[in-house]
Design an enzyme around this catalytic site. Structure first.
Site, PDB file in Angstrom:
ATOM      1  CB  SER A  14      -7.925   3.694   2.924  1.00  0.00           C
ATOM      2  OG  SER A  14      -7.302   3.053   3.714  1.00  0.00           O
ATOM      3  CB  SER A  19      -8.496   0.877   5.745  1.00  0.00           C
ATOM      4  OG  SER A  19      -9.381   2.171   5.725  1.00  0.00           O
ATOM      5  CE  LYS A  70      -3.940   1.903   2.599  1.00  0.00           C
ATOM      6  NZ  LYS A  70      -4.884   1.834   3.666  1.00  0.00           N
TER       7      LYS A  70
END
Lengths: 484, 481
Positions: free
Chosen positions: A151, A175, A76
């Site tokens: 997210s 997330s 990420k």
């Protein structure tokens, strides 16, 4: 090769069916071919990946390979990676080349994993649909008109479409779990303090936790073996032993006490989602588990309390993005105040600004007691609820999200409806507990996740419980047809 | 109208830890800009603070040094504001739960009375960097070497009633931190900085007046001047019928005036909240006892011992105990010279400190070491030289070094103790001064005491100061009958 799990790829490398360079090329090719449809990567580090892969092959030839040496992975874009842009999905950090590696990245590198690139995400991890990214929304591989969740939407979509065998994510209010649910993969948010936050760009420090996003619980266990552990650079990381999470995957579930909080099955839960969850519970009963109805009476307070605490911490954490030392700086500022105002005004997106404003307000003199302090008290009540529940049950189960995927743009104009997407995940962060989402069916053709919540540092049990389910079901092996 | 000044001080002390309070960067003054700034000090995305335990130990020591409560649990909080030399956009400080609670410091006023000044609290925090406004032509430079330097902020009660009291309190704090070796206390380098909260009220009034805070005063002398000028300004305002507005002011030492910086309305809302990156600091009774065992003798105890055991006057005791290095120097001189403490005290507080002051040197920079001075005093004690010659030797030691013995030897300063030789000189003086002898013999006891000085002076002159004064007196007494 991409139809193999991380574990399967590790086997293929170990038995020399494939080299790391071949494997890495294969996934880089898939990214090239498919990612234009998904937008799951912000940066693809092709040259560096091939170098790492070559080094992994050399290490293997020298007999120095570990279990995951040479296996590709994506990170990420919230984790700092030396020499590579680390944008956090924001214009603010579009020009930011991190000068150091996050502990998670460092550990993955040491274990010989090959970084394919950095995945897309909601800006500063603020969002549940991946639409707040400066780099544009990520699409759900199961239906590209839908969001992949957020997210960590880039990581979820990349794994779901097998553009990467696995990825890292972070979870502040859901997330990892919510996009895992919406994209049909397995995602684990470990206990707060289990994985180091060093080098992970902070959203809400008391809630943020990194974890693996993978195809299976077994893969997640392999990754957590690498990620977890005390880090002296993170005062909030916990110094307790890290077990081998793969060792207990096959433990029997006979007599396992599963708590079903009635608050997780009330109004607002999509019927299709509820059916998937009930079906999964029945599978667990077949595996010998006992169902216990429980109550988490303060669940309804988790979202309001979260939307005080998380923005409050964020408003402070994001103060360092001021245009002075790194990141975006506005053009020709008139003076210092102008520099601050325009750099931040132009560098941050709307959702980030919204939360900075909420957080700043909540911490302001005269409001602190009514908001921040009150929210902390609620947080304690939520924790107490879970403590009471875990006195009676071994794990808690329910839906990960109240719905399957939603369309791009569907909730973008209504922040509160977006925030409700995390209603079942947020309380887990508030309490600091570990939570896992695994694919457990479809609703309207879109994946549905089952959430399993464990007691503190009980990740091994979560993975065991998830793994046994995945031994008797095949939701986790399914791949969206367009990306086969 | 009779006005009374009310003063409370906030003293910032940089702790002399090896590394910074939340990072491993070196904590030292004077390096090239930004050479002692790590990722953490720069506030890079993703970095986290880790508390330096030594800073905690030093804070505990201070707390014990002022008889304060040490909090079993204290919490770091973020103080949020934007400034270019504040890299994170917040300063990590302590707010609701400081590490050191209520304590006190005793100061001695000019009339000798002792006044107790309350310390409200002392808390740990990080220093900010520095903005450099020169040399950058329309831009500002930022040096983050200082960012993250551990600070102890010591907040007093509004217990002081004059600038002199404030300075005495500040000196007492300075003395304690130096004794405890937790800071070098160097005000010129900013290791110790002082904000003075000043208000005035009519004598007898119970309510405090509105205060103004004089920021960042950086010497004892300026503290005194700043408070006096600020208090006078406030009195003038009030006497002219105006009201005092609470605000922050700067002291301009060149103009000897205070000027308002920002009013209360413009003041920042710091939005304090507990720093989620740091755990609460837990301090056990055990830890406190361990720290207590490492505490040195503190100024107040030392003064008592100097007055009791060493029989010094209170004045001498205070002068010598004010600075730990001076006290250590003095004690070494006593020990090595074998002199009476009073004699050693006279040398240290008089000759040595006088010379140091004159040359603007600290005791650490003294050209004459304690061993050298002890070597000199030893020769007074054993009658090798007189006190007067000793001053000469001291000057020689100060300017050219060496040992007292080598100077006495090479310059032939050894005292004349040969009775025969002194008798010869005495005889010579008596023979050449018939008038004075006659005068002396005719005088009464009281006048004789004065007149004898003439003879001693002449004898000393002839002996080049080397004749033993006691022997000279004895022999004279015998011969002038």
């Amino acid at each position: 090769m991409h139809d193999k799990t991380l574990n399967g790829l590790a086997d293929a490398l170990a038995t020399r069916q494939v080299s790391s360079v071949e494997l890495t090329r294969h996934f880089l090719d898939r990214i090239k071919r498919f990612d234009p449809q998904l937008n799951s990567f912000i940066t693809v580090t092709e040259a560096q990946a091939l170098e790492q892969a070559a080094a992994a092959d050399t290490a293997r030839a020298a007999g120095k390979a570990g279990r995951l040496t040479g296996v590709p992975i994506a990170h990420k874009d919230i984790f700092c990676t030396t020499g590579v842009k680390t944008s956090c999905g924001s214009k603010m950090l579009d020009n930011f080349i991190a000068p150091y590696n996050a502990t998670v990245v460092e550990k993955m590198n040491s274990a010989g994993l090959v970084m394919l690139g950095k995945t897309n995400m909601d800006e500063f991890a603020m969002g549940s649909s991946n639409e707040s990214s400066f780099y544009g929304p990520v699409k759900n591989p199961w239906n590209t008109a839908y969001v992949p969740g957020g997210s960590s939407g880039g990581s979820a979509a990349a794994v779901a479409a097998r553009l990467a065998p696995a990825a890292t994510g972070t979870d502040t209010g859901g997330s990892i779990r919510q996009p895992a649910s919406l994209s049909g993969i397995t995602g684990l948010k470990p206990t707060y303090g289990r994985v180091s936050r060093w080098g992970m760009i902070a959203f809400a420090s008391s809630l943020d936790q990194a974890g693996p996003m993978a195809q299976t619980a077994e893969d997640a266990a392999l990754l957590l073996n690498v990620m977890a552990g005390f880090d002296e650079r993170d005062s909030t990381s916990t110094n307790i032993e890290v077990p081998d999470y793969t060792a207990t995957l096959n433990n029997s579930l006979e007599g396992l006490r599963i708590g079903l909080p009635k608050e997780f099955f009330g109004a607002g839960l999509d019927a299709g989602v509820e059916k998937c969850v009930q079906d999964a519970i029945r599978e667990y009963e077949k595996l010998g588990a006992k169902i216990v109805e429980i109550s988490l009476p303060n669940t309804h307070l988790s979202i309001p309390a979260y939307y005080v605490i998380a923005p409050a911490e964020a408003s402070s954490n994001l103060s360092r993005f001021d245009g002075v030392r790194f990141g975006y700086r506005c053009k020709s500022p008139d003076n210092l105040e102008d520099l601050y105002k325009r750099s931040r005004g132009e560098g941050f997106g709307d959702e980030v600004k919204r939360r900075i404003l909420i957080g700043t307000y909540a911490l302001s003199a005269g409001y602190y007691d009514a908001y921040y302090l009150k929210a902390q008290k609620v947080r304690r009540l939520i924790k107490n609820d879970f403590d009471a529940a875990f006195a009676k049950v071994d794990v808690i189960m329910g839906p990960t999200a109240p719905h399957a995927g939603f369309k791009l743009g569907e909730k973008a104009a209504n922040p509160v409806s977006m925030y409700l997407s995390d209603i079942y995940t947020i309380s887990v962060n508030m309490a600091g507990l570990p939570g896992l989402s695994l694919p457990a069916g479809r609703a309207d053709g879109l994946p549905v996740g089952l959430q399993i919540i464990g007691n503190y540092f009980d990740e091994a049990r979560l993975l065991n419980v998830a793994h046994r389910y995945q031994q008797v079901t095949d939701w986790h092996t399914q791949l969206p047809a367009a990306f086969a | 109208m009779q006005w009374e000044t009310v003063i409370g001080l906030e003293v910032h002390v940089q702790l002399s830890t090896q590394s910074k309070i939340f990072s491993g960067s070196r904590n030292a003054f004077g390096a090239e800009p930004n050479t002692q700034a790590s990722l953490i000090d720069l506030g890079m995305p993703g970095v986290l603070p880790v508390l330096n335990q030594d800073a905690v130990h030093k804070a505990i020591k201070f707390g014990l040094g002022i008889n304060a409560e040490i909090a079993p649990r204290s919490v770091f909080a973020r103080k949020n504001y934007f400034y270019p030399d504040l890299p994170k956009g917040y300063q990590i400080s302590q707010y609701e739960l400081p590490i050191v609670g209520k304590g006190f410091v005793d100061i001695t006023l000019e009339d000798g009375t002792v006044k107790r000044i309350g310390v409200t609290r002392a808390h740990l925090e990080e220093d900010a960097g520095k903005s450099l406004h020169e040399d950058f032509h329309g831009q500002s430079g930022i040096d983050l070497n200082r960012a993250g330097t551990p600070l102890l902020e010591i907040v007093s009660e509004p217990d002081m009633r004059s600038a002199e009291e404030a300075v005495a309190y500040l000196k007492a704090i300075h003395s304690i931190i130096r004794y405890l070796d937790i800071s070098d206390g160097n005000m010129a380098e900013g290791s110790m900085r002082c904000d003075c909260n000043v208000s005035v009220r009519l004598k007898g009034e119970e309510k405090f007046g509105t205060r103004r805070e004089v920021k960042n005063v950086n010497s004892f002398r300026f503290v005194e001047k700043a408070i006096n000028v600020e208090a006078q300004w406030q009195i003038d305002e009030l006497e002219s019928g105006r009201k005092i507005q609470q605000c922050t002011v700067l002291y301009d030492s060149a103009k000897n005036e205070t000027r308002a910086m920002r009013s209360k309305e413009e003041a920042n809302d710091y939005r304090y909240f507990p720093d989620p990156d740091l755990l609460p600091v837990e301090i056990t009774e055990n830890m406190i006892n361990t720290m207590r065992a490492t505490l040195p003798e503190l100024p107040a105890q030392k003064i008592e011992r100097f007055m009791g055991e060493l029989e010094l006057s209170e004045y001498d005791a205070r002068v010598l105990a004010a600075d730990r290095a001076v006290a250590d120097y003095f004690e070494q001189v006593v020990k090595e010279s074998g002199a009476k403490p009073k004699q050693a005290a006279n040398w240290v507080s008089g000759d040595l400190l006088g010379a140091l002051n004159k040359n603007d040197l600290s005791i650490e920079q003294s050209p004459v070491s304690a061993a050298q001075l002890a070597g000199l005093i030893k020769r007074i004690v054993d009658n090798t030289i007189s006190g007067k010659i000793a001053k000469q030797v001291f000057e020689e030691l100060w300017s050219n070094g060496g040992t007292a013995d080598s100077i006495i030897e090479s310059k032939g300063l050894k005292q004349e103790t040969d009775t025969g030789a002194i008798e010869a000189i005495v005889d010579q003086v008596i023979a050449s001064s018939p008038d004075q002898v006659a005068q002396y013999l005719a005088a009464d006891e009281i006048k004789r005491k004065k007149l004898i000085g003439y003879f001693v002076g002449q004898i000393m002159k002839l002996s080049k100061g080397k004749a033993n004064p006691q022997l000279v007196n004895d022999i004279l007494a015998k011969k002038l009958i």
